[in-house]
Design a protein around this motif. Structure first.
Motif, mmCIF file in Angstrom:
data_model
loop_
_atom_site.group_PDB
_atom_site.id
_atom_site.type_symbol
_atom_site.label_atom_id
_atom_site.label_comp_id
_atom_site.label_asym_id
_atom_site.label_seq_id
_atom_site.Cartn_x
_atom_site.Cartn_y
_atom_site.Cartn_z
ATOM 1 N N VAL A 1 0.848 -1.195 0.000
ATOM 2 C CA VAL A 1 0.000 0.000 0.000
ATOM 3 C C VAL A 1 0.884 1.244 0.000
ATOM 4 C CG1 VAL A 1 -1.819 1.259 1.207
ATOM 5 C CG2 VAL A 1 -1.767 -1.258 1.302
ATOM 6 N N ASN A 2 0.738 2.072 -1.023
ATOM 7 C CA ASN A 2 1.464 3.343 -1.093
ATOM 8 C C ASN A 2 2.948 3.162 -0.761
ATOM 9 O OD1 ASN A 2 1.681 6.150 -1.529
ATOM 10 N ND2 ASN A 2 1.515 6.545 0.676
ATOM 11 N N SER A 3 3.583 2.166 -1.392
ATOM 12 C CA SER A 3 4.964 1.832 -1.070
ATOM 13 C C SER A 3 5.746 1.531 -2.334
ATOM 14 C CB SER A 3 5.019 0.627 -0.129
ATOM 15 O OG SER A 3 4.404 0.919 1.113
ATOM 16 N N ARG A 4 7.056 1.521 -2.197
ATOM 17 C CA ARG A 4 7.953 1.208 -3.305
ATOM 18 C C ARG A 4 8.812 0.008 -2.912
ATOM 19 N NH1 ARG A 4 10.647 3.570 -7.811
ATOM 20 N NH2 ARG A 4 12.905 3.190 -7.854
ATOM 21 N N SER B 1 3.426 -14.062 2.502
ATOM 22 C CA SER B 1 1.964 -14.048 2.551
ATOM 23 C C SER B 1 1.475 -13.452 3.864
ATOM 24 C CB SER B 1 1.416 -15.470 2.388
ATOM 25 O OG SER B 1 1.862 -16.288 3.454
ATOM 26 N N GLY B 2 0.394 -12.699 3.768
ATOM 27 C CA GLY B 2 -0.191 -12.092 4.955
ATOM 28 C C GLY B 2 0.522 -10.861 5.452
ATOM 29 N N THR B 3 1.607 -10.480 4.806
ATOM 30 C CA THR B 3 2.369 -9.301 5.224
ATOM 31 C C THR B 3 1.796 -8.049 4.576
ATOM 32 O OG1 THR B 3 4.432 -10.415 5.775
ATOM 33 C CG2 THR B 3 4.628 -8.163 4.967
ATOM 34 N N VAL B 4 1.787 -6.945 5.322
ATOM 35 C CA VAL B 4 1.339 -5.654 4.821
ATOM 36 C C VAL B 4 2.508 -4.683 4.869
ATOM 37 C CG1 VAL B 4 -0.243 -3.723 5.153
ATOM 38 C CG2 VAL B 4 -1.021 -6.061 5.607
ATOM 39 N N VAL B 5 2.793 -4.068 3.727
ATOM 40 C CA VAL B 5 3.798 -3.005 3.643
ATOM 41 C C VAL B 5 3.075 -1.750 3.218
ATOM 42 C CG1 VAL B 5 5.921 -2.203 2.531
ATOM 43 C CG2 VAL B 5 5.617 -4.651 3.027
ATOM 44 N N GLU B 6 3.107 -0.713 4.052
ATOM 45 C CA GLU B 6 2.380 0.514 3.712
ATOM 46 C C GLU B 6 3.218 1.748 4.030
ATOM 47 O OE1 GLU B 6 -1.221 0.868 5.928
ATOM 48 O OE2 GLU B 6 -0.409 -0.129 7.698
ATOM 49 N N ASP B 7 3.131 2.708 3.125
ATOM 50 C CA ASP B 7 3.839 3.976 3.290
ATOM 51 C C ASP B 7 5.325 3.750 3.557
ATOM 52 O OD1 ASP B 7 1.359 5.364 3.071
ATOM 53 O OD2 ASP B 7 0.974 4.951 5.191
ATOM 54 N N SER B 8 5.918 2.797 2.844
ATOM 55 C CA SER B 8 7.283 2.385 3.153
ATOM 56 C C SER B 8 8.084 2.127 1.885
ATOM 57 C CB SER B 8 7.281 1.116 4.020
ATOM 58 O OG SER B 8 6.690 1.362 5.275
ATOM 59 N N TYR B 9 9.382 1.979 2.094
ATOM 60 C CA TYR B 9 10.311 1.589 1.029
ATOM 61 C C TYR B 9 11.002 0.304 1.452
ATOM 62 C CZ TYR B 9 14.726 1.460 -1.568
ATOM 63 O OH TYR B 9 15.802 1.056 -2.324
ATOM 64 N N VAL B 10 10.959 -0.698 0.577
ATOM 65 C CA VAL B 10 11.692 -1.942 0.785
ATOM 66 C C VAL B 10 12.705 -2.057 -0.337
ATOM 67 C CG1 VAL B 10 11.561 -4.451 0.917
ATOM 68 C CG2 VAL B 10 9.780 -3.053 1.977
ATOM 69 N N GLY B 11 13.986 -2.069 0.021
ATOM 70 C CA GLY B 11 15.046 -2.046 -0.971
ATOM 71 C C GLY B 11 15.600 -3.419 -1.286
ATOM 72 N N PRO B 12 16.623 -3.465 -2.139
ATOM 73 C CA PRO B 12 17.179 -4.735 -2.611
ATOM 74 C C PRO B 12 17.705 -5.625 -1.487
ATOM 75 C CG PRO B 12 17.952 -2.904 -3.959
ATOM 76 C CD PRO B 12 17.251 -2.303 -2.781
ATOM 77 N N PHE B 13 17.658 -6.928 -1.785
ATOM 78 C CA PHE B 13 18.215 -7.972 -0.923
ATOM 79 C C PHE B 13 17.528 -8.014 0.438
ATOM 80 C CE2 PHE B 13 21.788 -6.340 -3.600
ATOM 81 C CZ PHE B 13 21.693 -7.332 -4.557
#
Length: 355
Positions: free
Chosen positions: A265-268, A277-289
């Motif tokens: 949600v609203n993330s890169r 599964s079942g994980t929520v990522v919101e308003d966040s940045y998740v980078g490589p590796f």
């Protein structure tokens, strides 16, 4: 041919994670390290597997079951205390019988598997076969000394002054002659029955002990740095797959896996990365590796080159990198106290604080 997989041991170098979890079950790209080894054994055509277990036996058994999920028939062999690799062979003697076997350390990771070396062993059947790889600092490993013709002439376990840069990889292949050798072993300075001593006994008795220097990737995932490096290596081989929900305000770039049931949600998300599964990522940045396991919640944060285990939450903490975060962990901002750090840490933790 059988396989003996070692899944005991205390995992002291991965504390505090291993205070509550078996080190062999810490996930790499959201799959337990142990599972990669079991898959390699099955791919080599071996179906009968004995798993050495210790204090974490119940957790290992719950994860692996009867082995059918891997195409294996698994038998569990208890080891009361981790008294060395040679001791593991001793306690498995009845199950091994007079069969040839491969001994595989459950926390080791080898890219490309072991099919080639197992096939070669079956064809030529030396008394023992060891795998070696060149390392910068061999002192934490078993170390082999070769003569000019490449024959193994000496082995030392964790030597203070190594005679070569050739470290033993955690895969060994044996015929039944190893059983006589392990019975001759006495405890080392570490108080353990070392498999290197049993191999040295075979060498001194002029047995046929061969070695193969592998050029592919190998890691003993016994510490956080190596675990993160293995995670990076596995993620580099990802194939992009978006099975979960990614809203229109989000962006996924490159080799990203979003498992079914996950929500972005609203993330890169910049790959290679995997979101369980079942994980929520919101308003966040998740980078490589980065690997985020199932049922986690990441909000208003940045995460890169890290592993997050299941059922954990990271909320509003800015940037996190090069980190291993355990199960059921909560990471939140600290109170605004000038020039102070507030810490709640488990035994044997290591903390780096920028001042």
């Amino acid at each position: 041919m059988k396989a003996l997989v070692l899944s005991g041991g205390a995992g002291t170098r991965l504390r505090p994670i291993t205070h509550t979890s078996a080190k062999q079950l810490v996930p790499v790209a959201n799959k337990a390290v142990l599972f990669y080894g079991l898959e390699s054994i099955a791919a080599a055509g071996i179906t009968e597997v004995g798993v050495i277990v210790g204090d974490t036996a119940r957790e290992i058994q719950d994860a692996v079951g009867d082995g059918s999920a891997f195409g294996l028939n698994v038998t569990y062999i208890p080891q009361e205390r981790p008294l060395g690799l040679a001791h593991a062979v001793l306690v498995a003697r009845d199950w091994l019988g007079d069969d040839d076997f491969v001994m595989y350390l459950g926390d080791n990771f080898i890219v490309g598997g072991i099919s080639g070396v197992v096939d070669a062993f079956r064809r030529t059947r030396p008394d023992a076969q060891i795998l070696l790889t060149r390392v910068k600092d061999p002192r934490p490993f078993g170390v082999a000394e070769l003569d000019p013709d490449g024959r193994v002439v000496g082995l030392e376990e964790k030597p203070r002054h190594p005679k070569s840069d050739l470290a033993l990889v955690g895969v060994y292949l044996f015929t039944p002659v190893i059983h006589d050798a392990v019975r001759e072993v006495t405890p080392s300075w570490r108080g353990e029955l070392e498999i290197t001593h049993a191999l040295q006994h075979l060498i001194d008795a002029h047995a046929d002990v061969r070695s193969t220097v592998i050029e592919g990737y190998w890691k003993d995932t016994g510490n956080v740095a190596d675990m993160l490096e293995v995670n990076r290596t596995v993620l580099e081989g990802l194939t992009r797959r978006i099975d979960g929900e990614v809203d229109e305000r989000s962006q996924t770039v490159g080799r990203v896996v979003v498992e079914e049931g996950a929500r972005i949600v609203n993330s890169r998300i910049v790959g290679p990365a995997v979101v369980g599964s079942g994980t929520v990522v919101e308003d966040s940045y998740v980078g490589p590796f980065t690997s985020i396991a199932e049922n986690c919640h990441v909000a208003d944060s940045e995460l890169e080159f890290s592993i997050v285990l299941r059922d954990s939450s990271i909320h509003g903490v800015g940037r996190i990198e090069s980190s291993l975060i355990g199960r059921h962990v909560e990471v939140t901002p600290a109170p605004s106290v000038p020039s102070a750090h507030r810490l709640v840490l488990g035994d044997h933790s290591k903390v780096q604080i920028h001042t």
